[in-house]
Design a protein around this motif. Structure first.
Motif, short mmCIF file in Angstrom:
data_model
loop_
_atom_site.label_atom_id
_atom_site.label_comp_id
_atom_site.label_asym_id
_atom_site.label_seq_id
_atom_site.Cartn_x
_atom_site.Cartn_y
_atom_site.Cartn_z
N GLY A 94 0.78 -1.22 0.00
CA GLY A 94 0.00 0.00 0.00
C GLY A 94 0.82 1.27 0.00
N TYR A 95 0.09 2.38 -0.09
CA TYR A 95 0.66 3.73 -0.06
C TYR A 95 0.51 4.27 1.35
N ILE A 96 1.54 4.97 1.83
CA ILE A 96 1.50 5.50 3.19
C ILE A 96 1.97 6.95 3.18
N ALA A 97 1.33 7.79 3.96
CA ALA A 97 1.70 9.21 4.07
C ALA A 97 1.82 9.58 5.54
N HIS A 98 2.87 10.33 5.86
CA HIS A 98 3.08 10.83 7.22
C HIS A 98 2.79 12.33 7.25
N LEU A 99 1.95 12.76 8.17
CA LEU A 99 1.62 14.17 8.28
C LEU A 99 2.76 14.93 8.95
N ARG A 100 2.90 16.21 8.58
CA ARG A 100 4.00 17.01 9.14
C ARG A 100 3.73 17.40 10.59
N LEU A 120 -1.33 7.84 7.63
CA LEU A 120 -2.52 7.21 7.06
C LEU A 120 -2.13 6.57 5.74
N GLY A 121 -2.90 5.55 5.35
CA GLY A 121 -2.57 4.86 4.12
C GLY A 121 -3.67 3.91 3.69
N ALA A 122 -3.47 3.31 2.52
CA ALA A 122 -4.43 2.35 1.97
C ALA A 122 -3.72 1.47 0.95
N GLY A 123 -4.29 0.30 0.70
CA GLY A 123 -3.68 -0.61 -0.26
C GLY A 123 -4.52 -1.85 -0.45
N GLY A 124 -3.91 -2.86 -1.05
CA GLY A 124 -4.64 -4.09 -1.32
C GLY A 124 -3.70 -5.27 -1.47
N GLY A 125 -4.28 -6.44 -1.62
CA GLY A 125 -3.48 -7.65 -1.75
C GLY A 125 -4.36 -8.88 -1.62
N TYR A 154 -7.41 0.04 4.71
CA TYR A 154 -6.94 1.39 5.03
C TYR A 154 -6.37 1.35 6.45
N THR A 155 -5.52 2.31 6.76
CA THR A 155 -4.86 2.34 8.07
C THR A 155 -4.62 3.77 8.50
N VAL A 156 -4.72 4.02 9.79
CA VAL A 156 -4.39 5.31 10.40
C VAL A 156 -3.68 5.02 11.72
N GLY A 157 -2.84 5.98 12.16
CA GLY A 157 -2.17 5.76 13.43
C GLY A 157 -1.16 6.84 13.73
N VAL A 158 -0.39 6.60 14.77
CA VAL A 158 0.68 7.52 15.18
C VAL A 158 1.91 6.71 15.55
N GLU A 159 3.07 7.37 15.47
CA GLU A 159 4.32 6.72 15.84
C GLU A 159 5.28 7.76 16.41
N GLY A 160 6.25 7.27 17.15
CA GLY A 160 7.25 8.17 17.72
C GLY A 160 8.53 7.44 18.03
N ASN A 161 9.66 8.12 17.76
CA ASN A 161 10.98 7.55 18.05
C ASN A 161 11.35 7.76 19.51
N PHE A 162 12.09 6.80 20.07
CA PHE A 162 12.70 7.02 21.36
C PHE A 162 13.85 8.02 21.18
N GLY A 184 -1.97 2.00 15.95
CA GLY A 184 -2.87 2.39 14.86
C GLY A 184 -4.13 1.56 14.81
N PHE A 185 -4.87 1.80 13.74
CA PHE A 185 -6.09 1.07 13.47
C PHE A 185 -6.14 0.76 11.98
N ARG A 186 -6.41 -0.52 11.65
CA ARG A 186 -6.53 -0.95 10.26
C ARG A 186 -7.90 -1.60 10.07
N GLN A 187 -8.34 -1.63 8.83
CA GLN A 187 -9.55 -2.39 8.51
C GLN A 187 -9.38 -3.06 7.15
N LEU A 188 -9.53 -4.38 7.15
CA LEU A 188 -9.44 -5.19 5.94
C LEU A 188 -10.85 -5.52 5.46
N ILE A 189 -11.07 -5.45 4.14
CA ILE A 189 -12.38 -5.71 3.55
C ILE A 189 -12.23 -6.78 2.48
#
Length: 235
Positions: free
Chosen positions: A137-143, A153-158, A182-190, A200-205
């Motif tokens: 899938g494609y993934i984008a990180h917000l500034r 956030l992102g989305a894809g298939g397979g 599709y997927t949404v979430g947050v991340e952080g480095n130590f 995050g949260f994903r949902q497969l259809i």
């Protein structure tokens, strides 16, 4: 109903976590001692994450697809709720341009309820299966970084392969289903580390699996919701 046993790969989460932690420490030390090359800068855009994923799939109902000479039943499919694991490999070229490959693994039971027509008799059954996801899938990180965390956030298939287990799968064959997500979430480095946490949260259809059996075919789409939490290492 067969007793649930966690997938073998689920028991590998601890060792993999320790391996990623060790690798991040080594990378942090080497980065301070050497000058980065263009190849190294490209490599550092890659991260590998391992997460625990809840698997919550909605029940669906429909008329089973038997031949015209057979009394049809209303079939309700209710998958059990379980926990699996998710491995994600990402490449982030720019904040809004990134790609990811996902490998997911979980084991669950498909619970069946048959309500024959016109008889009021209700029949029940079940089949245990392992579900393995392969998606891209494609993934984008917000500034923006609220509370020091970076949203994505992102989305894809397979595809997802549903493989009935040896002792609980009722002798059913395996089956592939096309899937998108599709997927949404947050991340952080130590601090001062290549290591971090991701939630995050994903949902497969996808179409509910019928294991190529007409008495299990109702052609209904289901949604598997996956709250996830885990760790990642940025190379």
């Amino acid at each position: 109903m067969p007793k649930f046993r966690p997938p073998v790969s689920a028991r590998l989460l601890g060792p993999v976590f320790m391996l990623l932690l060790s690798f991040s420490v080594v990378r942090s030390a080497s980065a301070q001692a050497t000058t980065q090359t263009p190849a190294q800068r490209q490599f550092e855009r890659i991260d590998l994450a391992i997460s625990a994923a809840g698997e919550i799939t909605n029940p669906v109902s429909g008329v089973e697809q038997r031949d015209a000479n057979t009394t049809h039943s209303v079939l309700t499919i209710k998958p059990s709720t379980t926990v699996g694991e998710l491995l994600t490999l990402r490449y982030t070229a720019k904040p809004y341009v990134g790609f990811e490959f996902n490998f997911g693994n979980a084991r669950f039971t498909q619970n069946y309820t048959f309500t024959p027509k016109p008889s009021p008799t209700i029949l029940t059954g079940g089949a245990q299966a392992a579900a393995r996801e392969l998606t891209f899938g494609y993934i984008a990180h917000l500034r923006a970084r609220p509370f020091g965390l970076q949203p994505f956030l992102g989305a894809g298939g397979g595809t997802i392969r549903f493989k009935p287990t040896t002792y609980g799968g009722q002798g059913l064959p395996y089956q592939y289903r096309a899937a998108y997500y599709y997927t949404v979430g947050v991340e952080g480095n130590f601090p001062d580390s290549h290591f971090g946490m991701r939630a995050g949260f994903r949902q497969l259809i996808y179409l509910a699996p019928d294991f190529q059996q007409n008495y299990l075919t109702i052609t209904r789409r289901v949604r598997t919701s996956e709250p996830t939490i885990g760790f990642f290492v940025r190379f």
